[in-house]
Design a protein around this motif. Structure first.
Motif, PDB file in Angstrom:
ATOM      1  N   GLU A  68       0.816  -1.208   0.000  1.00  0.00           N
ATOM      2  CA  GLU A  68       0.000   0.000   0.000  1.00  0.00           C
ATOM      3  C   GLU A  68       0.851   1.260   0.000  1.00  0.00           C
ATOM      4  O   GLU A  68       0.401   2.323   0.418  1.00  0.00           O
ATOM      5  CB  GLU A  68      -0.917   0.021   1.250  1.00  0.00           C
ATOM      6  CG  GLU A  68      -1.862  -1.160   1.351  1.00  0.00           C
ATOM      7  CD  GLU A  68      -3.026  -1.065   0.382  1.00  0.00           C
ATOM      8  OE1 GLU A  68      -3.053  -0.146  -0.461  1.00  0.00           O
ATOM      9  OE2 GLU A  68      -3.922  -1.929   0.459  1.00  0.00           O
ATOM     10  N   ALA A  69       2.084   1.181  -0.501  1.00  0.00           N
ATOM     11  CA  ALA A  69       2.979   2.345  -0.474  1.00  0.00           C
ATOM     12  C   ALA A  69       2.363   3.542  -1.200  1.00  0.00           C
ATOM     13  O   ALA A  69       2.579   4.691  -0.829  1.00  0.00           O
ATOM     14  CB  ALA A  69       4.333   1.989  -1.091  1.00  0.00           C
ATOM     15  N   ALA A  70       1.573   3.260  -2.238  1.00  0.00           N
ATOM     16  CA  ALA A  70       1.024   4.346  -3.063  1.00  0.00           C
ATOM     17  C   ALA A  70       0.048   5.235  -2.295  1.00  0.00           C
ATOM     18  O   ALA A  70      -0.075   6.424  -2.576  1.00  0.00           O
ATOM     19  CB  ALA A  70       0.337   3.753  -4.294  1.00  0.00           C
ATOM     20  N   VAL A  71      -0.665   4.656  -1.329  1.00  0.00           N
ATOM     21  CA  VAL A  71      -1.735   5.429  -0.667  1.00  0.00           C
ATOM     22  C   VAL A  71      -1.534   5.538   0.844  1.00  0.00           C
ATOM     23  O   VAL A  71      -2.258   6.280   1.510  1.00  0.00           O
ATOM     24  CB  VAL A  71      -3.136   4.805  -0.932  1.00  0.00           C
ATOM     25  CG1 VAL A  71      -3.451   4.826  -2.409  1.00  0.00           C
ATOM     26  CG2 VAL A  71      -3.217   3.385  -0.379  1.00  0.00           C
ATOM     27  N   LEU A  72      -0.558   4.825   1.386  1.00  0.00           N
ATOM     28  CA  LEU A  72      -0.449   4.722   2.843  1.00  0.00           C
ATOM     29  C   LEU A  72      -0.052   6.036   3.510  1.00  0.00           C
ATOM     30  O   LEU A  72      -0.533   6.350   4.609  1.00  0.00           O
ATOM     31  CB  LEU A  72       0.565   3.627   3.203  1.00  0.00           C
ATOM     32  CG  LEU A  72       0.675   3.245   4.678  1.00  0.00           C
ATOM     33  CD1 LEU A  72      -0.654   2.741   5.216  1.00  0.00           C
ATOM     34  CD2 LEU A  72       1.755   2.182   4.871  1.00  0.00           C
ATOM     35  N   GLY A  73       0.810   6.802   2.860  1.00  0.00           N
ATOM     36  CA  GLY A  73       1.309   8.038   3.471  1.00  0.00           C
ATOM     37  C   GLY A  73       0.185   8.951   3.949  1.00  0.00           C
ATOM     38  O   GLY A  73       0.119   9.289   5.147  1.00  0.00           O
TER      39      GLY A  73
END
Lengths: 129, 224
Positions: free
Chosen positions: B12-17
């Motif tokens: 989920e790196a794309a949306v986790l931030g």
């Protein structure tokens, strides 16, 4: 006749292999007895087909070969179920190990982390006032 | 009250931030359980200043949830919120979810998109989830309107009792079973689920829910 001899040979070898593994403690007594009995029954049914027909008639199935097929399916499905349950248990054990290692190496945020804009209790979740 | 938010995550790196950024503004205690992601999920989480627990091998969302709950309990959590990493959940719903627990009236709060809102939910998914409700009423004997909602809250006592042994998505049904087994007081709370292109791409296909049901039933039979 050739088929009967071939199956008898396979059965003898299988039982010998089973006994050897049991002797080396690679197989439990229960499993060794099960497989030995299995091959014994196979040999009896192959060499005495009328015995299998009599057995089939007693359990309400027409022919000995049909009874052997049905029972064979039952045994296979039961063994498949047992293997599936063991696999599930194995997966759970793997998860326990993975979890233990993960918790041991947990990364905690640096105390000076200011991502939450440095806010403290005002922006913590409150209980009822 | 020492409240912890558990976020199981897989790729989920794309949306986790942004998800973690919003969570941290509401609650300082957040733990991400990285379920052996192939991308930079763990690094994104570390940069956001949250606790990170990483599985070496992918074990499934149920397993990640249990790991996160165990971590939160070890940190003295008095209440635990579970929150999805894919951006489907709203941080604004957390307060409503915790309210019944903070008042002491309930042990478990379960989010329900059907009492709240489910934006852009695919029509067939809505039907499948309704079928899941019927399934749950028969097998878990729990009357809920949304059986597979990752937005939940537990008191510490409830979290200690609930056993999650199902590693994959069947854990959702197992949690409901545990509520029945331990006679936990539960309440459904309206929440909003927003289906995004990312979450739809990553989420379970509709046919997967039948597989989940089959695996759940197998688990129940093998426990007899």
């Amino acid at each position: 006749m050739i088929l009967k001899v071939a199956i008898f040979t396979v059965a003898v070898l299988a039982v010998a292999y089973t006994i050897r593994r049991w002797h080396r403690r690679e197989l439990s007594s229960g499993i060794a007895v099960f497989w030995s009995l299995f091959w014994f029954v196979v040999v009896v049914f192959i060499w005495m087909p009328r015995a299998s027909d009599a057995f089939a008639a007693r359990i309400g199935i027409g022919r000995g070969i049909d009874a052997a097929m049905y029972l064979g399916f039952l045994v296979v499905f039961y063994l498949f179920f047992r293997v599936s349950v063991k696999l599930e248990r194995l997966e759970r054990h793997i998860t326990r190990v993975v979890r233990h290692l993960a918790l041991k190496d947990a990364k905690r945020p640096h105390p000076s982390s200011s991502i939450a804009t440095g806010q403290t209790s005002e922006h913590s979740l409150h209980g009822p006032h | 009250m020492n409240i912890w938010i558990v976020v199981p995550a897989f790729n989920e790196a794309a949306v986790l931030g942004p998800v973690l950024g919003a969570l941290r503004k509401r609650c300082p205690n957040v733990v991400v359980v990285d379920d052996a992601s192939n991308d930079e999920t763990d690094q994104v989480a570390v940069r956001q200043g949250v606790s990170v627990v990483t599985h070496l091998i992918n074990r499934g969302q149920g397993a990640a949830l249990k790991t996160g709950i165990d971590y939160a309990l070890s940190q003295g959590a008095e209440a635990i919120v579970t929150f999805d990493a894919d951006g489907q959940h709203r941080v604004e719903d957390i307060d409503a979810l915790l309210q019944p627990l903070l008042l002491g009236s309930y042990d478990v709060s379960l989010g329900s998109r059907f009492l709240g809102n489910a934006f852009a939910i695919p029509p067939f998914r809505r039907i499948i989830l309704r079928l899941a409700v019927v399934f749950t009423r028969i097998f878990s004997r729990v009357h809920v309107t949304d059986t597979h909602n990752g937005l939940r809250a537990f008191t510490r006592a409830a979290a200690l009792k609930i056993r999650i042994s199902q590693d994959r998505m069947e854990h959702a049904s197992e949690i409901l079973d545990e509520i029945t087994i331990h006679h936990l007081r539960y309440r459904e709370v309206p929440v909003t689920i927003a289906y995004t292109a990312h979450s739809r791409r990553k989420g379970q296909g509709n046919s997967a829910l039948f597989k989940i049901a089959a695996k759940y039933l197998f688990h129940r039979i093998s426990r007899l």
